[in-house]
Write an enzyme that holds these catalytic residues in place. Sequence first.
Site, PDB file in Angstrom:
ATOM      1  N   ASP A 180       0.872  -1.174   0.000  1.00  0.00           N
ATOM      2  CA  ASP A 180       0.000   0.000   0.000  1.00  0.00           C
ATOM      3  C   ASP A 180       0.911   1.227   0.000  1.00  0.00           C
ATOM      4  O   ASP A 180       2.116   1.123   0.242  1.00  0.00           O
ATOM      5  CB  ASP A 180      -0.881  -0.036   1.255  1.00  0.00           C
ATOM      6  CG  ASP A 180      -1.703   1.221   1.425  1.00  0.00           C
ATOM      7  OD1 ASP A 180      -2.398   1.614   0.478  1.00  0.00           O
ATOM      8  OD2 ASP A 180      -1.633   1.821   2.513  1.00  0.00           O
ATOM      9  N   ASP A 225      -0.227   5.182   0.981  1.00  0.00           N
ATOM     10  CA  ASP A 225      -0.486   6.160   2.042  1.00  0.00           C
ATOM     11  C   ASP A 225      -0.576   5.486   3.406  1.00  0.00           C
ATOM     12  O   ASP A 225      -1.354   4.542   3.595  1.00  0.00           O
ATOM     13  CB  ASP A 225      -1.802   6.895   1.782  1.00  0.00           C
ATOM     14  CG  ASP A 225      -1.781   7.660   0.482  1.00  0.00           C
ATOM     15  OD1 ASP A 225      -1.377   8.834   0.500  1.00  0.00           O
ATOM     16  OD2 ASP A 225      -2.145   7.072  -0.555  1.00  0.00           O
ATOM     17  N   ASP A 279      -1.224  -0.833   6.088  1.00  0.00           N
ATOM     18  CA  ASP A 279      -1.287  -0.225   7.420  1.00  0.00           C
ATOM     19  C   ASP A 279      -2.681  -0.144   8.003  1.00  0.00           C
ATOM     20  O   ASP A 279      -2.834   0.271   9.157  1.00  0.00           O
ATOM     21  CB  ASP A 279      -0.733   1.206   7.347  1.00  0.00           C
ATOM     22  CG  ASP A 279      -1.700   2.146   6.631  1.00  0.00           C
ATOM     23  OD1 ASP A 279      -2.245   3.061   7.268  1.00  0.00           O
ATOM     24  OD2 ASP A 279      -1.921   1.958   5.418  1.00  0.00           O
TER      25      ASP A 279
END
Length: 219
Positions: A7, A9, A166
Site C-alpha cells: 500500500d 499512504d 497499514d
Amino acid sequence: MTPIVFDLDGTLIDSAPDIHAAAAKMQAEAGLAPLGLARIRSFIGNGVPVLVERIMAAQDLPSDPELHDALTARFLAHYDAAPAALTRPYPHVPAMLAELAAAGHPLGLCTNKPVGPSRAILAALGLGEVFAAVTGGDSLPLRKPDPMPLCATFAALGGKGIYVGDSEVDAATAGAAQVPFLLFTEGYRKTPVDELRHDAAFADFSALPGLVRALRKAA
C-alpha cells in the site's frame, strides 16, 4: 522469488500533510473552515471520492452528487499540483525496498490513490524505479477492499505473494485476496492491532525483510 505488494499512504509514506493542505484549499474555496490534520488523516484510505464524502459529512453539507463531483475536482487540482511537497517516506523505507529488490523480489504498489499522483510521489521521493507494477484507485473499476486491484497487481508481478499495508482496508483486501498480510502499525490504522487480520505486525521497516524471510520459510 515471492512477489511483494505495498500500500502507499500510511504504509510507505506519510502523505497526510499534503492531503490536508489540498483539502484545506478546497474547503476555503467552498467557504468552509478547514478541518484539522488529525481529522483529515482519519478520512484517508478509501480513495479520493470517499475522502471528499467524509469531508462533506463532517461539514454538514448535503449529499449532492454535483457538489461532490465539483469538490473532488477541486481537491484533485490542488493535490495534483503539489503531491509531494510535505510527503515523506517512513524511516528505513528506501533501504528496505532496495534490500528486497536486490534479493530478487518483484515489487508492486496497490493503492486507492489515483495512479497519476501515486507515480508522481514515487518519482519525487526516488522510489519509483523499484516497482514493476503500480495499480491506483482509478486503474480498475473497483477499489480496495475489493480484491480486484491487489490480484491484478500480483498478476502483473507473476503470481500471488505477500501484501504489506497499514489499515483496516488493507487487512480486508489481503483477506479477500487470500494472501499473507504484514501490518505496519505506525500508519493510519484506527482499529487495535489484535483486532485486524495479519500474519505479522511491525513498527520499523528495517524489520520487514526478516519478516518476509520468515513467512517464506514457514510456507
